[in-house]
Design a protein around this motif. Structure first.
Motif, mmCIF file in Angstrom:
data_model
loop_
_atom_site.group_PDB
_atom_site.id
_atom_site.type_symbol
_atom_site.label_atom_id
_atom_site.label_comp_id
_atom_site.label_asym_id
_atom_site.label_seq_id
_atom_site.Cartn_x
_atom_site.Cartn_y
_atom_site.Cartn_z
ATOM 1 N N ASN A 21 27.013 -3.192 39.683
ATOM 2 C CA ASN A 21 25.708 -3.030 40.038
ATOM 3 C C ASN A 21 24.842 -3.808 38.982
ATOM 4 O O ASN A 21 24.924 -4.001 37.862
ATOM 5 C CB ASN A 21 25.178 -1.798 40.194
ATOM 6 N N ILE A 22 23.652 -4.601 39.654
ATOM 7 C CA ILE A 22 22.880 -5.474 38.940
ATOM 8 C C ILE A 22 21.446 -5.014 39.055
ATOM 9 O O ILE A 22 21.001 -4.441 40.071
ATOM 10 C CB ILE A 22 22.878 -6.890 39.130
ATOM 11 N N ASP A 23 20.818 -4.603 38.013
ATOM 12 C CA ASP A 23 19.134 -3.967 37.944
ATOM 13 C C ASP A 23 18.469 -5.261 38.328
ATOM 14 O O ASP A 23 18.457 -6.237 37.417
ATOM 15 C CB ASP A 23 18.846 -3.362 36.662
ATOM 16 N N LYS B 76 11.053 -3.563 32.375
ATOM 17 C CA LYS B 76 11.496 -2.305 32.966
ATOM 18 C C LYS B 76 12.714 -2.283 34.089
ATOM 19 O O LYS B 76 12.733 -3.495 34.668
ATOM 20 C CB LYS B 76 10.362 -1.695 33.655
ATOM 21 N N LYS B 77 13.080 -1.258 34.228
ATOM 22 C CA LYS B 77 14.185 -1.359 35.486
ATOM 23 C C LYS B 77 13.676 -0.298 36.840
ATOM 24 O O LYS B 77 14.271 -0.467 37.879
ATOM 25 C CB LYS B 77 15.664 -0.457 34.975
ATOM 26 N N ILE C 85 20.680 -4.552 48.587
ATOM 27 C CA ILE C 85 19.643 -4.161 47.640
ATOM 28 C C ILE C 85 19.138 -2.554 47.998
ATOM 29 O O ILE C 85 18.816 -2.377 49.177
ATOM 30 C CB ILE C 85 18.495 -5.083 47.607
ATOM 31 N N SER C 86 19.428 -1.587 47.250
ATOM 32 C CA SER C 86 19.079 -0.370 47.607
ATOM 33 C C SER C 86 17.809 0.214 46.769
ATOM 34 O O SER C 86 17.395 -0.534 45.540
ATOM 35 C CB SER C 86 20.151 0.727 47.228
ATOM 36 N N PHE C 87 17.289 1.064 47.121
ATOM 37 C CA PHE C 87 15.904 1.752 46.872
ATOM 38 C C PHE C 87 16.060 3.138 46.694
ATOM 39 O O PHE C 87 16.354 3.900 47.694
ATOM 40 C CB PHE C 87 14.677 1.372 47.391
ATOM 41 N N ILE D 220 20.856 -4.321 43.164
ATOM 42 C CA ILE D 220 22.056 -4.965 43.859
ATOM 43 C C ILE D 220 23.333 -4.507 43.797
ATOM 44 O O ILE D 220 23.883 -4.271 42.719
ATOM 45 C CB ILE D 220 21.842 -6.648 43.364
ATOM 46 N N HIS D 221 24.069 -3.998 44.738
ATOM 47 C CA HIS D 221 25.271 -3.491 44.842
ATOM 48 C C HIS D 221 26.387 -4.385 45.766
ATOM 49 O O HIS D 221 25.998 -5.161 46.515
ATOM 50 C CB HIS D 221 25.148 -2.292 45.706
#
Length: 607
Positions: free
Chosen positions: A7-9, A41-42, A72-74, A143-144
């Protein structure tokens, strides 16, 4: 670069622009590139409760020779609109839209997400636009890899299903209690549980699943209804419950204030049809009332109300749950400091505590009945001739009441057993669907604990004696369930059990034996196997439980696991016993505790 399964912030690799008032469009934002700023910030966590949005500018690079798909998740489901623009030479190549107002039906995932496909050996520019008109703006874009996203989303669905199933079981439990006892307190608690379920995020997905929402205006009204009506309904039902639970009629001024709240809320509903109140005003009301109820609990404890300690403990969990929810939506606490399932965990703890206290209410009624019987016997000695007839009539009434209570208690044990089997079935279904060995192991552990408690209720349902159970038969069934869960080779069990246990003691001892035996099977032996011994005998006016093995022994430097902390808590706090662990040619754990009758005698002597 996105050629990684991790996973990528997104935010630390992007530039952001805070658009207060939602004034910018994609075309106008091209002219404000110099206004974008970098951030460490993340999480985006603004709190102005006014129309606002965030523009996020970033690049994705695919250095491989094949297409790469990412998601891309929220984290926040209540983001009203999310737009992802793919840009080339300051021109829009494609646009994808999602958000709470754009979820027409349940599509199999509970996290808002946008898929992205990257061509081989390319670097692509993107603009991400996230906006809210009414609620605070907070989210964490990640980002997954698709497989990793599916795994995380499935885990979240499992947690929500367990939360929903647990609350639903208590809903059924309390409605049956109300039907059999006609005690209004169970009805009011049933309504409170229903309101709690409607308030949760999971209820939003249930509405999407059963009621596909193609009309955005209807979705907005649904969110409006949840904000202005459901949240206040939780307060309404809890006020009804508190009046009966703490018997506030003993405190006239407090009882009058609660009656006013019950009277004012329906008036509020009528006035809100004309949009009189705002979100900050409703939030302020929801923020202050829990503190007021907590103060009532403290006053009731000061007045030595027997239910006050249960209320304060349970309401503390509820207060923390609601505060976490408000702070989360208002962005007052950074998201990274909040556990993902804080609200669900605290609410579940609260409802279980109140359920236990309502069960304790039955014990109080039983004690009052016994006290009344003693009083009648004393009066019979003083006025035997006149009261003999009264005692006979009253004894018959009490016997009838006792039979009714026994039937009710037997039915309750049956219902609890069925509810636990239902929850165990849910675990089994999710175990079949989930290939993650770590999650499977944790679910098996919980399943065995639930089964250990369920056996007690099954034995009570199948026997006439509703007070004690045969410890040997109970432990044999617990061990059989453990054996069915593992492929045991060269591990034998030796039992020395000559005692009966009270219902409450049996549940705690069963959980302790289940945890200790499971740990021994997992960690004590090598391929040669070994012996696990379990004994339960009456010693020194109490009960001595011993679990030992001839394995490698527990390391002194090993950090205590959750299971070990649970065993210590059950032994010292619930059974009020003395726990001793000796490591010598294996591990020997002993627990001595006073049985229930001995505790009662000691308390009588102290008084």
């Amino acid at each position: 670069m996105v050629n990684t399964p991790n996973n990528i912030d997104l935010l630390p690799h992007s530039k952001i622009y805070h658009d207060i008032g939602n004034k910018e469009t994609i075309n106008s934002i091209f002219k404000k590139n110099d206004k974008f700023i970098t951030t460490n910030k993340k999480v985006i966590d603004y709190c102005i409760l006014a129309p606002e949005s965030v523009w996020i500018k970033f690049k994705l690079h695919n250095p491989t020779s094949s297409h790469i798909k990412k998601i891309i998740s929220f984290e926040n489901i209540f983001l009203e609109e999310i737009e992802l623009y793919k840009i080339e030479n300051q021109k829009i190549v494609s646009k994808k839209t999602t958000g709470f107002y754009h979820l027409k039906s349940f599509e199999g995932t509970v996290k808002l997400n946008v898929p992205v496909i990257l061509n081989p050996n390319t670097t692509q520019d993107y603009y991400l636009h996230v906006k809210n008109e009414k609620l605070s703006l907070w989210f964490k874009p990640i980002i997954h890899d698709p497989k990793e996203f599916k795994k995380e989303d499935t885990a979240k669905q499992v947690i929500w299903a367990l939360f929903f199933g647990g609350i639903l079981s208590l809903v059924l439990y309390n409605i049956f209690l109300f039907i059999f006892t006609r005690d209004k307190i169970y009805l009011y608690y049933f309504l409170y549980l229903i309101a709690t379920l409607m308030q949760s995020e999971f209820s939003s997905y249930i509405r999407f699943y059963f009621l596909p929402m193609d009309d955005i205006e209807f979705v907005k009204k649904s969110l409006y209804f949840n904000l202005f009506y459901i949240n206040v309904f939780v307060t309404f039902t809890m006020t009804l419950f508190i009046r009966y639970f703490l018997n506030t009629k003993l405190y006239p001024k407090i009882d009058l204030s609660l009656k006013l709240i019950i009277f004012i809320i329906p008036i509020y509903y009528i006035l809100q049809t004309f949009n009189i109140f705002t979100i900050p005003q409703v939030i302020l009301f929801q923020f202050l009332t829990p503190y007021y109820y907590f103060g009532i609990g403290i006053y009731a404890l000061y007045k030595k109300n027997p239910q006050a300690k249960f209320f304060l403990l349970g309401w503390s969990f509820a207060l923390l749950a609601w505060l976490s929810l408000f702070f989360k939506f208002l962005g007052l606490i950074p998201e990274k400091y909040v556990f993902t399932y804080t609200f669900e965990t605290l609410i579940m703890a609260e409802v279980i505590l109140f359920a236990i206290s309502l069960a304790y209410r039955i014990k109080i009624l039983e004690k009052k009945k016994n006290d009344l019987t003693k009083s009648l016997l004393i009066q019979q000695q003083n006025e035997s001739n006149r009261l003999e007839k009264i005692v006979t009539i009253r004894t018959q009434e009490l016997n009838n009441e006792l039979k009714q209570n026994e039937l009710l208690l037997k039915e309750l044990h049956h219902r609890v057993k069925n509810n636990m089997q239902f929850i165990t079935s849910l675990y089994a279904l999710k175990l079949n669907d989930n290939g993650d060995k770590y999650i499977q192991e944790k679910l098996h552990d919980v399943e065995r604990k639930i089964h250990a408690m369920s056996i007690v209720h099954q034995m009570l349902y199948n026997q006439k004696n509703l007070v004690t159970i045969d410890a040997k038969e109970y432990f044999e069934k617990v061990l059989q369930n453990i054996k069915d869960s593992f492929e045991l080779e060269n591990i034998t069990f030796e039992l020395d059990i000559n005692s009966f246990l009270d219902t409450e003691e049996a549940i705690y001892c069963g959980l302790i034996v289940n945890e200790l035996v499971t740990n021994a099977i997992k960690h004590a032996f090598d391929s040669k196997g070994g012996i696990i011994k379990i004994s339960l005998n009456s010693v020194d006016n109490g009960t001595l439980l011993e679990v030992s093995d001839n394995g490698r022994g527990k390391s002194a430097n090993t950090k205590a696991s959750f299971g070990e902390m649970m065993v210590e808590s059950l032994a010292t706090d619930q059974l009020e016993g003395k726990l001793q662990i000796v490591v010598d040619k294996g591990t020997h754990i002993s627990l001595w505790f006073k049985n229930k009758n001995q505790k009662s005698n000691d308390e009588s002597n102290d008084s």
